[in-house]
Design an enzyme around this catalytic site. Sequence first.
Site, mmCIF file in Angstrom:
data_model
loop_
_atom_site.group_PDB
_atom_site.id
_atom_site.type_symbol
_atom_site.label_atom_id
_atom_site.label_comp_id
_atom_site.label_asym_id
_atom_site.label_seq_id
_atom_site.Cartn_x
_atom_site.Cartn_y
_atom_site.Cartn_z
ATOM 1 N N SER A 84 4.717 2.786 7.907
ATOM 2 C CA SER A 84 4.385 1.611 7.098
ATOM 3 C C SER A 84 5.558 1.198 6.230
ATOM 4 C CB SER A 84 3.180 1.905 6.199
ATOM 5 O OG SER A 84 1.993 1.944 6.936
ATOM 6 N N ASP A 86 0.309 -7.723 1.639
ATOM 7 C CA ASP A 86 0.665 -6.304 1.630
ATOM 8 C C ASP A 86 2.182 -6.111 1.647
ATOM 9 O OD1 ASP A 86 0.282 -3.612 1.483
ATOM 10 O OD2 ASP A 86 -0.330 -3.330 3.571
ATOM 11 N N HIS A 136 0.819 -1.220 0.000
ATOM 12 C CA HIS A 136 0.000 0.000 0.000
ATOM 13 C C HIS A 136 0.851 1.268 0.000
ATOM 14 C CE1 HIS A 136 0.434 -0.159 4.524
ATOM 15 N NE2 HIS A 136 0.468 1.149 4.354
#
Length: 470
Positions: free
Chosen positions: A227, A152, A122
């Site tokens: 992230s 992911d 993402h």
Amino acid sequence: MKKIATLVLVSVLGGIITLSAYKLFLEKDNINPTTQANTSLSAFPVSNFSNSGFIPENTVDFTSAAEKTVHTVVHVKNTTTGNSGQMTFEDLFYGRSSQRPQIGTGSGVIISPDGYIITNNHVISGSSSLLITLNDNSTYEAKIIGTDDKTDIALLKIEAGDDLPYTTFGDSDQAKIGEWVLAVGNPFNLTSTVTAGIISAKSRDLTGGRNTQSFIQTDAAVNPGNSGGALVNSNGDLIGINTAISSQTGSYIGYSFAVPSNIARKVVEDIMEYGNVQNGILGVTGGALNSGFAERLSVNETEGFYIDSVDENSGAYEAGLETGDIIIKIDRVKISKFSDLTGYLSTKRPDDVVHVSYLRNGNLKEVPVTLVRNQTYTIPQLGIVKNASKEELKKYNTSNGVKISVLGESYSKYLRANGVQEGDIVTSINNIKVANVDDVQEIIRNKPVSEPLRIELINSRGEMERYNFN
């Protein structure tokens, strides 16, 4: 007589001074905290036992782990082109949409000296360009080697010329609840930020019951921009890729989640060797046990994975697993819930052999099971499709295609109203013929986000139908 009176007076004064000193300096230290109604509880230990053996937090030394990791964590800048929320007068006049560059940021971890970088999918999704900034502020363009939506995880590559510092993978299966960890990343565009916490839980699923994830949960502070960053143990070994937080505000409130390193490493190795992720499946369906489920099934166990059905074309079927068996361990991993099972199998490939320990009628058994290639794939607009047998293709008078196993909830009412049902054969997607679920996955993975999904199928009446989904 005068001397006696003086001595008595001195003795009395000495006693008064001694008693006052005792009251003032000694007795107050022995007061029981529970009698101090107005004293803040935070000023007292929570135990009445001596805390002489207590090890303060600052005796845990993270300096070596931090020094090893900060130079391997990078800043990822993702530039995409999308519709701007603000339109100019010219946009309105000419009736055009306003395209503007949009910037997103995250983190990544260098995993090899030649510039391979692991991050979250993402973080780089939809990118038109990717810039990587190292801890020494040098900047490089990155190319995407491969991605995996399910976990992911994405793999990037930069050409730096010189060998780069890198982080080595640790064994996330060996990580323990309560173990100290560091989260290293770039929250709020701040470079090389290190936070500490402990592992709060393992095999945590955030998919609302779909059981497709298996995260490490930690209380190390993670915020937007973290992230794709590193979760490392006190030795500096990479045990997770920081991916998500649980928050109602968008910022950290106490819980963060990381993809276990064993899953991330397997995804990266598959991308480098095969170009896509190789998923090995056991071939069973069912659910995790709890007290209520166990009572309905009339079984005594409250932990483990209850097998509801076994796929005839699977290793589980060949190994003799049956409906009603309860899986309690695979190899050395205890199976308490479904995410324990899916998390461990996510580290395996087709043809890998796992040893399954299970209960049957209260008796403990163990069998080796050979994992098979995943034969199903979920198309969000359509549902679950699986590889079709030669007999099924012949029945629909086609030489290629995949079978609709389960219609998805989103469009099932519309599709059923038009005669589409389970068992129908999908023959092509976006004008590309499909022969198996690998073809389906490859087509959808490479489809531009803006391009509609065009599905061609043969229904039970032998009629060819076409559906477009935006």
